[in-house]
Motif scaffolding. Structure first.
Motif, short mmCIF file in Angstrom:
data_model
loop_
_atom_site.label_atom_id
_atom_site.label_comp_id
_atom_site.label_asym_id
_atom_site.label_seq_id
_atom_site.Cartn_x
_atom_site.Cartn_y
_atom_site.Cartn_z
N GLY A 28 0.82 -1.21 0.00
CA GLY A 28 0.00 0.00 0.00
C GLY A 28 0.85 1.26 0.00
O GLY A 28 1.97 1.27 0.50
N ASP A 61 8.57 4.95 5.19
CA ASP A 61 8.07 5.57 3.95
C ASP A 61 6.67 6.14 4.11
O ASP A 61 6.29 7.06 3.41
CB ASP A 61 8.04 4.53 2.85
N SER A 62 5.88 5.54 5.01
CA SER A 62 4.45 5.88 5.06
C SER A 62 3.95 5.77 6.49
O SER A 62 4.64 5.23 7.38
CB SER A 62 3.65 4.92 4.16
N GLU A 87 7.85 0.77 -2.38
CA GLU A 87 7.42 2.01 -1.72
C GLU A 87 8.36 3.18 -1.98
O GLU A 87 8.33 4.19 -1.26
CB GLU A 87 7.32 1.76 -0.20
N ASP A 90 6.81 6.79 -2.01
CA ASP A 90 6.49 7.35 -0.69
C ASP A 90 7.78 7.74 0.05
O ASP A 90 7.85 8.80 0.67
CB ASP A 90 5.74 6.31 0.16
MG MG Z 1 4.47 2.05 3.27
#
Ligand code: MG
Ligand code: NAD
Length: 297
Positions: A28, A61-62, A87, A90
């Motif tokens: 995601g 990253d997120s 990722e 991100d």
């Molecule tokens: Mg992530």
């Protein structure tokens, strides 16, 4: 300007979100989350609380890890960011934000369910930052399964490898580099105390992370290394829309908390900063719950 020091009604600090049903393949991306999560880009104000510190943050990253990495950077730390190769987009955004704050940020993509990579990750972080004194084991895998019979052996093992074994491998590789005053912070979850029926594998890894934290904190006390955990409640991140929850639960995500709303990653970052900074010098083996008011043991 609104920042983390603004006094307002915590139940209304963020709108109650009613996200549309949505699905992303694992892991995601924050870039595709609807609505976008608040990582503190426009609100986190640093005050030099981590000047000169060198941090490795996994899952940076997120979501919660990204908000934490960004806050560490704004507090004056240099940061190595661990994430999966998928990722990169991100991660680059967070790296750019840390660099804009004047800090050094290095991205080290790879799969932490592989012990060889965990050792390489620590090696590259130590060499890239010229040392290490903060370790945040935050990466996690959460995929729901309605029935135990449908929970595959592969998923059960992969959840444990990502959430528990990687924390062990990374911490073990990092320890020779961590001097007195260093801190380790592990991300557990409210699921450790209040497990959902559809998260048997995930919830049990989070209970393991709590016990790992409290055991290791006692072992490392005499070396002057503190070990703590943060236990988030429902936080709006890509984890939840990449099979962390059934889609029909996404639309009311977090609304069952006493505050009646989901938390945002930006609201987690100050907890990690507190546990990373010298302000928490007498705090070790603690789990700091950031969950919108749900009771915990
Ligand atoms: Mg992530
Ligand atoms: P997120 O998806 O933004 O972050 C999870 C990160 O884990 C991913 O970005 C990815 O980089 C990393 N990751 C997963 N598998 C990996 C692998 N094999 N190798 C390398 N990296 C891997 O979601 P988040 O919600 O910010 O999750 C961060 C932590 O917070 C996790 O440990 C999660 O269990 C925990 N948590 C989240 C919530 C919530 O409601 N979002 C609640 C309690 C605890």
């Amino acid at each position: 300007m609104i920042d983390q020091y603004s006094f307002d009604d915590p139940t209304k600090r963020y709108q109650r979100i009613a996200p549309p049903e949505q699905h992303q393949p694992e892991p995601g991306l924050d870039a595709d989350l609807e609505p976008r999560a608040d990582l503190g880009e426009h609100s986190y104000r640093g005050t030099g609380r981590l000047l000169g510190r060198k941090a490795l943050v996994t899952g940076a990253d997120s979501g919660i890890g990204a908000a934490t990495a960004l806050a560490f950077g704004r507090e004056g730390a240099d940061v190595a960011l661990s994430y999966l190769p998928a990722e990169q987009e991100d991660a680059e955004r967070i790296i750019a934000l840390i660099e804009a704050a004047g800090g050094k940020a290095i991205g080290i993509p790879g799969d932490i369910s592989d012990p060889e990579f965990c050792r390489r990750l620590v090696h590259e972080a130590v060499h890239g930052l010229d040392g290490l004194d903060l370790l945040v084991n935050n990466a996690g895998k959460q995929v729901y399964s309605e029935r135990l019979e449908d929970l595959s052996d592969e998923q059960f093992e992969q959840t444990y490898r990502t959430n528990v074994f990687a924390m062990f491998w990374i911490t073990k590789a990092a320890l020779p580099h961590l001097g007195p005053g260093s801190t380790i912070i592990n991300t557990t979850s409210i699921q450790a105390y209040n497990p959902s029926p559809i998260l048997v594998d995930y919830a049990s890894t989070k209970a393991a992370i709590n016990a790992f934290t409290k055991s290791l904190a006692q072992q490392l006390a005499e070396r002057g290394i503190r070990v703590n955990a943060v236990a988030p409640g429902p936080i709006w991140t890509p984890l939840q829309v990449s099979d962390g929850q059934p889609q029909e639960k996404i639309v009311a995500f977090g609304q069952a908390t006493p505050f009646g709303r989901a938390g945002q990653p930006a609201e987690l970052a100050p907890a990690y900063v507190f546990l990373a900074s010298a302000e928490s010098s007498y705090v070790s083996g603690e789990t700091l719950n950031v969950n919108g008011g749900s009771p915990t043991p």
